[in-house]
Design a protein around this motif. Sequence first.
Motif, short mmCIF file in Angstrom:
data_model
loop_
_atom_site.label_atom_id
_atom_site.label_comp_id
_atom_site.label_asym_id
_atom_site.label_seq_id
_atom_site.Cartn_x
_atom_site.Cartn_y
_atom_site.Cartn_z
N LEU A 1 -38.52 -79.37 112.77
CA LEU A 1 -37.28 -79.15 113.05
C LEU A 1 -35.96 -79.44 112.04
O LEU A 1 -36.33 -80.09 111.24
CB LEU A 1 -36.77 -80.66 114.00
N VAL A 2 -35.18 -78.46 112.13
CA VAL A 2 -34.25 -78.31 110.87
C VAL A 2 -32.88 -78.67 111.70
O VAL A 2 -32.32 -78.16 112.55
CB VAL A 2 -34.12 -77.14 110.30
N VAL A 3 -32.27 -79.99 111.22
CA VAL A 3 -31.17 -80.35 111.81
C VAL A 3 -30.10 -81.00 110.84
O VAL A 3 -30.23 -81.55 109.83
CB VAL A 3 -31.41 -81.71 112.80
N CYS A 4 -29.08 -80.09 111.05
CA CYS A 4 -27.84 -80.73 110.56
C CYS A 4 -26.55 -80.50 111.04
O CYS A 4 -26.59 -79.46 112.25
CB CYS A 4 -27.78 -79.94 108.83
N GLN A 5 -25.45 -81.19 110.82
CA GLN A 5 -24.18 -81.19 111.54
C GLN A 5 -23.02 -81.79 110.96
O GLN A 5 -23.09 -82.38 109.67
CB GLN A 5 -24.34 -81.72 113.09
N LEU A 6 -21.70 -81.47 111.36
CA LEU A 6 -20.61 -81.85 110.61
C LEU A 6 -20.56 -83.29 110.90
O LEU A 6 -20.57 -83.75 111.88
CB LEU A 6 -19.42 -81.35 111.00
N VAL A 7 -20.29 -84.15 109.75
CA VAL A 7 -20.10 -85.68 109.85
C VAL A 7 -18.98 -86.11 108.88
O VAL A 7 -18.49 -85.32 107.95
CB VAL A 7 -21.35 -86.47 109.66
N SER A 8 -18.36 -87.14 109.37
CA SER A 8 -17.16 -87.66 108.64
C SER A 8 -17.30 -89.13 108.54
O SER A 8 -17.47 -89.60 109.81
CB SER A 8 -15.89 -87.17 108.79
N SER A 9 -17.00 -89.97 107.54
CA SER A 9 -17.02 -91.41 107.78
C SER A 9 -15.58 -91.95 107.98
O SER A 9 -15.05 -93.04 108.02
CB SER A 9 -17.49 -91.91 106.40
N ASP A 10 -14.58 -90.66 107.88
CA ASP A 10 -13.19 -91.07 108.23
C ASP A 10 -12.90 -90.87 109.59
O ASP A 10 -13.00 -89.69 110.13
CB ASP A 10 -12.52 -90.20 107.18
N PRO A 11 -12.27 -91.86 110.19
CA PRO A 11 -12.10 -91.65 111.79
C PRO A 11 -11.00 -90.64 112.07
O PRO A 11 -11.18 -90.10 113.09
CB PRO A 11 -11.75 -93.07 112.52
N ALA A 12 -10.04 -90.72 111.39
CA ALA A 12 -8.94 -89.81 111.43
C ALA A 12 -9.56 -88.42 111.27
O ALA A 12 -8.99 -87.23 112.10
CB ALA A 12 -7.83 -90.15 110.28
N VAL A 13 -10.35 -88.07 110.52
CA VAL A 13 -10.70 -86.49 110.24
C VAL A 13 -11.52 -86.24 111.70
O VAL A 13 -11.57 -85.12 112.12
CB VAL A 13 -11.61 -86.57 108.79
N ARG A 14 -12.57 -87.21 111.91
CA ARG A 14 -13.24 -87.04 112.97
C ARG A 14 -12.58 -86.67 114.28
O ARG A 14 -12.70 -85.55 114.88
CB ARG A 14 -14.32 -88.33 113.53
N LYS A 15 -11.56 -87.41 114.32
CA LYS A 15 -10.54 -87.16 115.64
C LYS A 15 -9.85 -85.69 115.27
O LYS A 15 -9.66 -85.11 116.40
CB LYS A 15 -9.66 -88.22 115.88
N PHE A 16 -9.21 -85.72 114.44
CA PHE A 16 -8.58 -84.40 114.07
C PHE A 16 -9.37 -83.15 114.37
O PHE A 16 -9.07 -82.38 115.47
CB PHE A 16 -7.79 -84.20 112.57
N VAL A 17 -10.38 -83.13 113.84
CA VAL A 17 -11.35 -81.74 113.93
C VAL A 17 -11.89 -81.66 115.41
O VAL A 17 -11.86 -80.73 115.83
CB VAL A 17 -12.39 -81.88 112.82
N THR A 18 -12.16 -82.84 115.94
CA THR A 18 -12.82 -82.87 117.47
C THR A 18 -11.69 -82.19 118.10
O THR A 18 -12.18 -81.09 118.96
CB THR A 18 -13.30 -84.11 117.65
N ASP A 19 -10.61 -82.88 118.14
CA ASP A 19 -9.46 -82.57 119.14
C ASP A 19 -9.25 -80.98 119.01
O ASP A 19 -8.76 -80.27 119.80
CB ASP A 19 -8.09 -83.39 119.03
N PHE A 20 -8.81 -80.64 117.41
CA PHE A 20 -8.38 -79.27 117.07
C PHE A 20 -9.29 -78.17 117.78
O PHE A 20 -9.06 -77.33 118.35
CB PHE A 20 -8.09 -79.26 115.79
N MET A 21 -10.61 -78.46 117.30
CA MET A 21 -11.72 -77.67 117.74
C MET A 21 -12.03 -77.45 119.19
O MET A 21 -12.11 -76.40 119.73
CB MET A 21 -12.95 -77.75 117.00
N ALA A 22 -11.93 -78.58 120.07
CA ALA A 22 -12.11 -78.43 121.44
C ALA A 22 -10.86 -77.78 121.98
O ALA A 22 -11.24 -76.94 122.73
CB ALA A 22 -11.97 -79.92 121.97
N GLU A 23 -9.68 -77.76 121.67
CA GLU A 23 -8.57 -77.33 122.05
C GLU A 23 -8.48 -75.82 121.76
O GLU A 23 -8.35 -74.90 122.56
CB GLU A 23 -7.26 -77.78 121.66
N SER A 24 -8.67 -75.55 120.31
CA SER A 24 -8.82 -74.08 119.89
C SER A 24 -9.92 -73.41 120.58
O SER A 24 -9.39 -71.98 121.15
CB SER A 24 -9.20 -74.00 118.54
#
Length: 271
Positions: free
Chosen positions: A189-212
């Motif tokens: 199994l080959v698995v990789c995904q986007l991660v961030s240790s910065d909660p602000a980055v996680r929130k911005f990208v998650t919200d931005f992409m979900a909306e876009s």
Amino acid sequence: MHHGEKELSTSIDVTVPSVARMYDFLLGGKDSYPADQKACAQLLEQVPSTKALALNNRRFLQRVVKTLAKEYGIRQFIDHGSGLPTRDNVHQVAQRVDPSSRVVYIDNDPIVLAHGRALLEENLSTTVIHADMRDTDAIFDHPDTRRLIDLSQPVAALFVSVLHCIPDDDDPAGLIRRVASRLAPGSFLVVCQLVSSDPAVRKFVTDFMAESTQGNWGRVREESDVHSFLEGLEIIRPGLVEVSTWRPDSDLAPRQKTMEWIEFGGVARVH
């Protein structure tokens, strides 16, 4: 939750950014529309490392396929959420090692389907299935999968940079376990995904992409989440890492100058 093939849209809405087309744009491809390009520009403003990340991720995919084909003798690949065909796709990398290698690509994006089918008409060892990558039954029972993939032999199942499109409610860890349970010993199994240790980055990208993307998104996660996806499986060296450091073949990979987020993952063996 069952995602039957018939519910999937086959019409292309160019006004709503698609993850596949945005990724294609970041890789320098030609298959994006103004909506996708605008979303990428906004993303790059906030997370400037996104372009290098996309390139590193594509190179990781190519190195993994070559390594599994060459060093581990894998001749069958199922690529979940394959995205748009670019240069050096899974079947091209695998078939350079052994021309008999077989590949099943899976995507629910209609533009991927159109391009993929045109590209693969010449290649009888490869197919594109229009399905939701969460629908393991539909994928494994599909006549094309049954024609090309011998499940009594090892298979590499790829989830490269797609699990962040799956919401927690749809249980990405459960998806990995479901697929692993279908595979013969010696599979990967080959698995990789986007991660961030910065909660602000996680929130911005998650919200931005979900909306876009109008909800075609899960979330940016943390490294510990990726570890939990592969719990109980044997992770081959060098473990779960930022993907540009997974068995690099040279020091020439584009360096991410900033690390607001990274693509994180690796390869696990099924026993």
